[in-house]
Design an enzyme around this catalytic site. Structure first.
Site, short mmCIF file in Angstrom:
data_model
loop_
_atom_site.label_atom_id
_atom_site.label_comp_id
_atom_site.label_asym_id
_atom_site.label_seq_id
_atom_site.Cartn_x
_atom_site.Cartn_y
_atom_site.Cartn_z
N GLU A 299 -6.45 10.67 -3.42
CA GLU A 299 -7.12 9.74 -2.49
C GLU A 299 -6.00 8.94 -1.86
O GLU A 299 -5.25 8.26 -2.56
CB GLU A 299 -8.11 8.84 -3.25
CG GLU A 299 -9.34 9.60 -3.75
CD GLU A 299 -10.14 10.24 -2.64
OE1 GLU A 299 -10.12 9.75 -1.49
OE2 GLU A 299 -10.79 11.27 -2.90
N CYS A 333 -7.61 0.46 0.71
CA CYS A 333 -7.53 1.71 1.47
C CYS A 333 -8.64 1.78 2.51
O CYS A 333 -8.50 2.39 3.55
CB CYS A 333 -7.62 2.89 0.52
SG CYS A 333 -9.02 2.77 -0.58
P1 NAD Z 1 2.43 4.49 -3.06
O1 NAD Z 1 2.20 5.87 -2.54
O2 NAD Z 1 3.66 3.77 -2.64
O3 NAD Z 1 2.46 4.49 -4.67
C1 NAD Z 1 1.40 5.07 -5.41
C2 NAD Z 1 1.95 5.58 -6.72
O4 NAD Z 1 2.83 6.66 -6.44
C3 NAD Z 1 2.75 4.55 -7.52
O5 NAD Z 1 2.47 4.69 -8.90
C4 NAD Z 1 4.19 4.92 -7.23
O6 NAD Z 1 5.07 4.58 -8.27
C5 NAD Z 1 4.08 6.43 -7.09
N1 NAD Z 1 5.13 7.03 -6.25
C6 NAD Z 1 5.83 6.46 -5.25
N2 NAD Z 1 6.68 7.34 -4.71
C7 NAD Z 1 6.53 8.49 -5.38
C8 NAD Z 1 7.11 9.79 -5.28
N3 NAD Z 1 8.05 10.07 -4.36
N4 NAD Z 1 6.67 10.75 -6.12
C9 NAD Z 1 5.70 10.50 -7.04
N5 NAD Z 1 5.13 9.28 -7.18
C10 NAD Z 1 5.52 8.29 -6.36
O7 NAD Z 1 1.11 3.64 -2.70
P2 NAD Z 1 0.78 2.12 -2.99
O8 NAD Z 1 1.63 1.27 -2.11
O9 NAD Z 1 0.76 1.85 -4.45
O10 NAD Z 1 -0.74 2.07 -2.51
C11 NAD Z 1 -1.08 1.95 -1.17
C12 NAD Z 1 -1.54 3.27 -0.60
O11 NAD Z 1 -2.59 3.80 -1.41
C13 NAD Z 1 -2.14 3.10 0.78
O12 NAD Z 1 -1.72 4.18 1.59
C14 NAD Z 1 -3.65 3.17 0.51
O13 NAD Z 1 -4.40 3.59 1.63
C15 NAD Z 1 -3.70 4.15 -0.61
N6 NAD Z 1 -4.93 4.02 -1.40
C16 NAD Z 1 -5.91 4.94 -1.20
C17 NAD Z 1 -7.11 4.84 -1.89
C18 NAD Z 1 -8.21 5.82 -1.66
O14 NAD Z 1 -9.17 5.84 -2.43
N7 NAD Z 1 -8.13 6.64 -0.63
C19 NAD Z 1 -7.28 3.82 -2.82
C20 NAD Z 1 -6.24 2.91 -3.02
C21 NAD Z 1 -5.06 3.02 -2.31
#
Ligand code: NAD
Length: 548
Positions: A299, A333
Site C-alpha cells: 500500500e 496516505c
Molecule cells: P518510506 O517508504 O520512506 O518508509 C516506509 C518503510 O520502508 C520504513 O520502514 C522504511 O525504513 C522502509 N524503507 C525505506 N527505504 C527502504 C528501502 N530502500 N528498502 C526497503 N525498505 C525501505 O515511507 P514513509 O515516509 O514511512 O511513509 C510515507 C509513505 O507511505 C507515503 O508515500 C504514504 O502515501 C505511504 N502510505 C501509504 C498507505 C496506504 O495505505 N496506501 C498508508 C500509509 C502510508
C-alpha cells in the site's frame, strides 16, 4: 518454541467486533489529565530500544537518536543499528517458530490477538498515545483515532479470520469429503511499515502472524518509539517467541538481506511508491532462488483529489478541504492534496480558505489548541519548502496561504494552498506528503474535461472525493474515475476509513489494492492445501465403455 496445547474441539465463534469509540480529550477532562501524566513520563525518559529476536532483546552500542518532530532537540530514545547477523538471527528465529505456530489452531492464534486488542485499549493505551504524540507529532485527537484503529484492526481481523477459515467447498458428495486447509505461507514473511500510523505498524505483522505466518518486522525508524510499545504488548498478549521478530534500523539493509533468502515467502509493505517498486524489482531479480513465489502486498503513495461540481454544497466542500488536507499535517496516505473547484464555488470560498488556512493553529501537539503539528523530519520539511519555492517561481502558480516553514524548534511547515492555472502542473501530480493543497479552478461548463484531468494527471489511485448534489454528475464522475481511486467518497472527505465500514486500498501506483478490512487482506497470507478423501476407493481400473 514449545507446542501450544491443541486440545480445542468445536467451531468457536469470534466475538462480534465493534469500533473503539474516540474520546474527546477536552482540556481538563479525566482522559486528558491522565494522558498528560503519561506524556510527561515518556518525555522525561530516554529509552533504549532493542531488536526483539526469538523473544530476546538485543541491544547495540551503535545507535541512532529518536527525536520529537516538534522539538527536535528533545531526544526521546535511541534505536540500535542493525547488522547482517541480527537479520540472519531474526530469520532463523522465525523459521524455528514456524512448525508449532503454523499448526496452532486458528482460534488459539485469534485469542492472542484479541487479548492484544484489550491491551491496546487497556494497560498500554496511554503509553501508545503518548509515544505516538511525542514521536510522530500527533494531536490528542489524531493519536486517539490512530490507537483506536489498532484495536479495531485486531478485533475485526479476528472476525475476518473466522470468515476465512469457514470458507470451505460446498457440501461434499457421498463417498468423499473435500476441504481446504488454510495454512500460512511456507517460509518466513517480512513486514515493512511506515511512520504515519501506529495502527498500520501493528496491523501488518499482526495480520501475517494471525494467519499462521512467522514474521520479520522492520518498523519505520521514524515511529520506533510507538512500535516498541506495540511489540511489547504483542509479547504480553502471548505471541510466542520467534513468531514476530522486530528489527530496527535500515529498511534497505533488512529488506535486501531478507529477500535474498531462499525461504522468503512474502512481503507486506506500506510506505512510498518508489521504495516499493525498488523492492519488487529486487524480488523479481531473485525469483529463481525462492522455494515458492513470494506474495507481495504493497500500500503506497497517493495524490488524492477533491473534485467539486457546481451543484456541490459549498460548506461541505470547504470542510472537506480543511479536514481532508491538513489533519496530521497532511501525512495520511489518503489526505487530499489536489482540488478541482468550479469558478462559481471558488468565488465563494477563496477568501475564507485563505484566512482559515493561514490561521490554522500550528505547534506542539500536546497543546490542546494545536490542529497541525510538525512534519516527521527535516527531509519532509525540505521537500515541502522546495515545492513551495518551485511553485512561487513557476508562472501560473499563486501561493494563497502559507508557503513557509520553520525549523528552529521543530519541523513546522505552515499549512499551504497553491492555486495553479495548469491542471497538469507538478503540484497536481506529485505526492508531497505534507500540509499542502494544490487547487485548480475550472470554468463551470468544463466538468467533463475536469474529470479527465482528475483521472489522467497523477500516477496514483488511492482516494478521491466527489462533491455534487446532481445524481447525473455523480454517476458520470463514478464512471470516469472508476480506475482513478481504490476508495471513492461521495460528499465526504477522502480520509478516515473505518475498520468494519470502509475497506481500504488503492490501485495503479498506490498499491496492490488488497483491501484492508476485508477477508481479501487475510487471504493473501494463506497458502491453502486442498484435501479430497475418498471413502470407498475404486479398485478396478477399467471403464464399462471398454466392454471388458
Ligand atoms: P518510506 O517508504 O520512506 O518508509 C516506509 C518503510 O520502508 C520504513 O520502514 C522504511 O525504513 C522502509 N524503507 C525505506 N527505504 C527502504 C528501502 N530502500 N528498502 C526497503 N525498505 C525501505 O515511507 P514513509 O515516509 O514511512 O511513509 C510515507 C509513505 O507511505 C507515503 O508515500 C504514504 O502515501 C505511504 N502510505 C501509504 C498507505 C496506504 O495505505 N496506501 C498508508 C500509509 C502510508
Amino acid at each position: 518454541m514449545p507446542h501450544l496445547p491443541h486440545t480445542l474441539t468445536g467451531n468457536v465463534h469470534v466475538p462480534a467486533p465493534i469500533n473503539q469509540a474516540a474520546r474527546d480529550f477536552a482540556p481538563g477532562s479525566d482522559e486528558a489529565l491522565t494522558l498528560r501524566k503519561e506524556i510527561e513520563k515518556v518525555a522525561g525518559e530516554v529509552r533504549t530500544l532493542a531488536h526483539v529476536i526469538g523473544g530476546q532483546r538485543i541491544e547495540s552500542t551503535d545507535t541512532t537518536p529518536i527525536v520529537s518532530p516538534h522539538d527536535h532537540h528533545h531526544v526521546l530514545g535511541h534505536i540500535p543499528t542493525v547488522t547482517d547477523a541480527d537479520i540472519d538471527a531474526a530469520i532463523d528465529a522465525a523459521l524455528a517458530a514456524r512448525p508449532a505456530w503454523s499448526s496452532t489452531p486458528w482460534f488459539a492464534r485469534v485469542s492472542i490477538f484479541l487479548r492484544a486488542a484489550e491491551l491496546v485499549t487497556g494497560k498500554y493505551r496511554d503509553e501508545l498515545l503518548a509515544t505516538t504524540m511525542l514521536g510522530q507529532s500527533k494531536t490528542f485527537h489524531q493519536a486517539e483515532i490512530d490507537v483506536n484503529e489498532l484495536a479495531d484492526f485486531l478485533r475485526y481481523n479476528a472476525s475476518l479470520a473466522e470468515e476465512l477459515y469457514s470458507a470451505q467447498p460446498p457440501r461434499s458428495t457421498a463417498g468423499e469429503v473435500n476441504y481446504l486447509d488454510h495454512k500460512g505461507l511456507e517460509g518466513f514473511v517480512v513486514a515493512i511499515t511506515p511512520f504515519n500510523f501506529t495502527a498500520i505498524a501493528g496491523n501488518l505483522p499482526a495480520t501475517q502472524a494471525l494467519t499462521g505466518n512467522v514474521v520479520v518486522w522492520k518498523p519505520s525508524e521514524k515511529s520506533a518509539l510507538s512500535s516498541d510499545v506495540v511489540m511489547r504488548l504483542f509479547e504480553e498478549a502471548g505471541v510466542p517467541a520467534g513468531v514476530i521478530n522486530m528489527l530496527h534500523g535500515s529498511g534497505e539493509q533488512v529488506t535486501t538481506r531478507a529477500i535474498a533468502h531462499r525461504s522468503f515467502a512474502g512481503l507486506s509493505f506500506t510506505g512510498s511508491t518508489t521504495v516499493f517498486r525498488h523492492i519488487w524489482k529486487s524480488v523479481a531479480n531473485n525469483i529463481e532462488n525462492y522455494r515458492s513465489y513470494p506474495r507481495i502486498v504493497g500500500e503506497t503513495g497517493g495524490k488524492n483529489a477533491i473534485v467539486a461540481h457546481p451543484t456541490a454544497d459549498v460548506d461541505a466542500v470547504f470542510t472537506a478541504l480543511i479536514r481532508g488536507t491538513f489533519e496530521f499535517q497532511g501525512q495520511k496516505c489518503s489526505a487530499a492534496s489536489r482540488a478541482y473547484i468550479p469558478r462559481s464555488i471558488w468565488t465563494l470560498i477563496e477568501n475564507r480558505l485563505a484566512t482559515t488556512v493561514a490561521t490554522l493553529p500550528v505547534g506542539d501537539p500536546t497543546d490542546h489548541a494545536t490542529y497541525v503539528g510538525a512534519v516527521i523530519d527535516e527531509a519532509a520539511l525540505r521537500r515541502l519548502q522546495d515545492a513551495f519555492d518551485k511553485a512561487s517561481a513557476t508562472p501560473g502558480h499563486t501561493i494563497l496561504a502559507g508557503g513557509t516553514s520553520h525549523s528552529e524548534t521543530g519541523w513546522f511547515v505552515d499549512p499551504t494552498v497553491v492555486v495553479t492555472e495548469d491542471p497538469t502542473s507538478f503540484v497536481m501530480q506529485k505526492e508531497f506528503f505534507g500540509p499542502m493543497l494544490a487547487v485548480h479552478v475550472y470554468e463551470d461548463d468544463d466538468w467533463s474535461a475536469t474529470l479527465d484531468h482528475v483521472d489522467g494527471t497523477s500516477e496514483y489511485a488511492l482516494t478521491c472525493s466527489i462533491f455534487s448534489t446532481d445524481r447525473e454528475a455523480i454517476t458520470e464522475a463514478l464512471d470516469v474515475l472508476r480506475d482513478a481511486a481504490g476508495m471513492t467518497y461521495i460528499n465526504d472527505k477522502p480520509t478516515g476509513a473505518t475498520m468494519g465500514r470502509q475497506q481500504f486500498g488503492g490501485g495503479r501506483g498506490s498499491g496492490t489494492n488488497d483491501k484492508t478490512g476485508s477477508v481479501l487482506a487475510l487471504q493473501r497470507w494463506v497458502n491453502s492445501r486442498f484435501v479430497k478423501e475418498t471413502f470407498a476407493p475404486a479398485t478396478d481400473w477399467t471403464y464399462p465403455y471398454m466392454g471388458r
